[in-house]
Design a protein around this motif. Structure first.
Motif, PDB file in Angstrom:
ATOM      1  N   ASN A 105      46.136  32.480  45.812  1.00 46.59           N
ATOM      2  CA  ASN A 105      46.229  31.098  45.356  1.00 46.59           C
ATOM      3  C   ASN A 105      44.870  30.424  45.267  1.00 46.59           C
ATOM      4  N   THR A 106      43.984  30.723  46.195  1.00 44.82           N
ATOM      5  CA  THR A 106      42.693  30.044  46.228  1.00 44.82           C
ATOM      6  C   THR A 106      41.613  30.803  45.463  1.00 44.82           C
ATOM      7  N   VAL A 107      41.944  31.951  44.910  1.00 43.30           N
ATOM      8  CA  VAL A 107      40.973  32.732  44.140  1.00 43.30           C
ATOM      9  C   VAL A 107      41.110  32.359  42.671  1.00 43.30           C
ATOM     10  N   PRO A 108      40.010  32.003  42.005  1.00 43.39           N
ATOM     11  CA  PRO A 108      40.092  31.637  40.583  1.00 43.39           C
ATOM     12  C   PRO A 108      40.780  32.735  39.773  1.00 43.39           C
ATOM     13  N   PRO A 109      41.661  32.368  38.855  1.00 45.51           N
ATOM     14  CA  PRO A 109      42.395  33.371  38.064  1.00 45.51           C
ATOM     15  C   PRO A 109      41.494  34.356  37.340  1.00 45.51           C
ATOM     16  N   VAL A 110      40.332  33.923  36.876  1.00 43.88           N
ATOM     17  CA  VAL A 110      39.443  34.842  36.155  1.00 43.88           C
ATOM     18  C   VAL A 110      38.958  35.953  37.072  1.00 43.88           C
ATOM     19  N   VAL A 111      38.774  35.642  38.349  1.00 44.29           N
ATOM     20  CA  VAL A 111      38.349  36.654  39.318  1.00 44.29           C
ATOM     21  C   VAL A 111      39.472  37.653  39.553  1.00 44.29           C
ATOM     22  N   VAL A 112      40.693  37.136  39.722  1.00 47.08           N
ATOM     23  CA  VAL A 112      41.853  38.016  39.894  1.00 47.08           C
ATOM     24  C   VAL A 112      42.022  38.908  38.676  1.00 47.08           C
ATOM     25  N   ALA A 113      41.841  38.327  37.476  1.00 47.04           N
ATOM     26  CA  ALA A 113      42.001  39.100  36.244  1.00 47.04           C
ATOM     27  C   ALA A 113      40.978  40.220  36.152  1.00 47.04           C
ATOM     28  N   LEU A 114      39.720  39.928  36.485  1.00 47.34           N
ATOM     29  CA  LEU A 114      38.680  40.955  36.454  1.00 47.34           C
ATOM     30  C   LEU A 114      39.003  42.077  37.435  1.00 47.34           C
ATOM     31  N   CYS A 115      39.463  41.711  38.632  1.00 49.21           N
ATOM     32  CA  CYS A 115      39.814  42.725  39.629  1.00 49.21           C
ATOM     33  C   CYS A 115      40.981  43.586  39.161  1.00 49.21           C
ATOM     34  N   LEU A 116      41.969  42.959  38.545  1.00 52.42           N
ATOM     35  CA  LEU A 116      43.129  43.712  38.067  1.00 52.42           C
ATOM     36  C   LEU A 116      42.741  44.695  36.971  1.00 52.42           C
ATOM     37  N   VAL A 117      41.861  44.276  36.083  1.00 50.96           N
ATOM     38  CA  VAL A 117      41.398  45.172  35.020  1.00 50.96           C
ATOM     39  C   VAL A 117      40.636  46.347  35.622  1.00 50.96           C
ATOM     40  N   ILE A 118      39.685  46.050  36.511  1.00 45.94           N
ATOM     41  CA  ILE A 118      38.864  47.097  37.124  1.00 45.94           C
ATOM     42  C   ILE A 118      39.718  48.058  37.938  1.00 45.94           C
ATOM     43  N   PHE A 119      40.603  47.498  38.773  1.00 50.30           N
ATOM     44  CA  PHE A 119      41.418  48.355  39.632  1.00 50.30           C
ATOM     45  C   PHE A 119      42.473  49.102  38.816  1.00 50.30           C
ATOM     46  N   GLY A 120      42.990  48.458  37.763  1.00 51.72           N
ATOM     47  CA  GLY A 120      43.978  49.134  36.915  1.00 51.72           C
ATOM     48  C   GLY A 120      43.398  50.356  36.228  1.00 51.72           C
ATOM     49  N   ILE A 121      42.160  50.235  35.745  1.00 53.48           N
ATOM     50  CA  ILE A 121      41.487  51.374  35.120  1.00 53.48           C
ATOM     51  C   ILE A 121      41.293  52.501  36.134  1.00 53.48           C
ATOM     52  N   GLU A 122      40.845  52.134  37.337  1.00 56.40           N
ATOM     53  CA  GLU A 122      40.626  53.140  38.373  1.00 56.40           C
ATOM     54  C   GLU A 122      41.934  53.793  38.795  1.00 56.40           C
ATOM     55  N   LEU A 123      42.990  53.013  38.880  1.00 57.65           N
ATOM     56  CA  LEU A 123      44.288  53.569  39.272  1.00 57.65           C
ATOM     57  C   LEU A 123      44.750  54.607  38.257  1.00 57.65           C
TER      58      LEU A 123
END
Length: 234
Positions: free
Chosen positions: A10-28
């Motif tokens: 909730n307190t993490v800016p959405p753009v940061v969450v989005a970048l993490c999801l993209v990076i981690f999704g690729i690695e997964l």
């Protein structure tokens, strides 16, 4: 009353969450493909194929320098390398730093600033790496971009210390520690005590400097302070 069911994002800016999801999704996808769990037999080579297709190396910098052309397949690598990693461990560390630094920088400067720092620091890291590192040693992973966010955080701390009259050099303690560890591992790798010794620290330091420099323009009131300094210098 504290909301125990609140999302930790909730307190993490959405753009940061989005970048993490993209990076981690690729690695997964790379990890599962490498274990044969998705994608069929060809998925085993997904990571290597992505590193070859999206990774960066000094040869791409010098190709543009010498040819004066900017083919998309070459130019894209100045940014795409930051989304392709060599292992799950590297990816996790990048995501942890991204969440921590992105949260602090985003809360102070806004989401757009986080994205601008991430992108420009990745590009700045690649430019420095291409210019200063000899040979064709590959560069991949999001650390130069994350170091840019560390540069943004350092800038905020530097301003905060200045306001209270404290020694502003203290703001650089984190980057001094991180770069000291990096240089130590690089030296130990070069002499054969430890494996590795890759010159990635050049891109990381350039990413930090890019993020710190961009923060002069992105921090609230930054443009006003810059214009004031320019008027005073006339």
């Amino acid at each position: 009353m504290q909301e125990h069911n609140a999302s930790p994002f909730n307190t993490v800016p959405p753009v940061v969450v989005a970048l993490c999801l993209v990076i981690f999704g690729i690695e997964l996808a790379f990890t599962l493909g490498g274990q044969g769990l998705v994608g069929g037999p060809g998925a085993v080579g997904w990571r290597l194929g992505a590193l070859q297709e999206y990774g960066f190396g000094p040869q791409y910098f010098w190709y543009i320098w010498e040819s004066g052309t900017f083919p998309f397949d070459v130019v894209k690598r100045f940014l795409t390398y930051a989304f392709v990693h060599g292992s799950m461990t590297q990816t996790v560390f990048v995501c942890v730093f991204l969440l921590a630094m992105g949260k602090m920088v985003g809360e102070a400067m806004g989401e757009i600033a986080v994205l601008v720092i991430f992108v420009t620091s990745a590009i700045g890291g690649a430019l420095a790496y291409g210019l200063l590192v000899p040979g064709n040693v590959g560069l991949f992973g999001g650390f130069p971009a994350v170091y840019g966010l560390i540069g943004g955080f350092t800038h905020l701390l530097w301003l905060s210390l200045g306001r209270v009259g404290a020694q502003q050099a203290r703001a650089f303690s984190l980057i001094a520690f991180l770069m000291g560890v990096q240089l130590l591992f690089a030296v130990l790798g070069q002499v054969g005590i430890l494996p590795g010794g890759n010159p990635d620290w050049v891109a990381d330091l350039a990413g930090f400097l890019t993020g710190f420099g961009m923060s002069f323009f992105l921090v609230p009131g930054g443009w006003a302070r810059i214009l004031q300094k320019l008027r005073q210098s006339r």
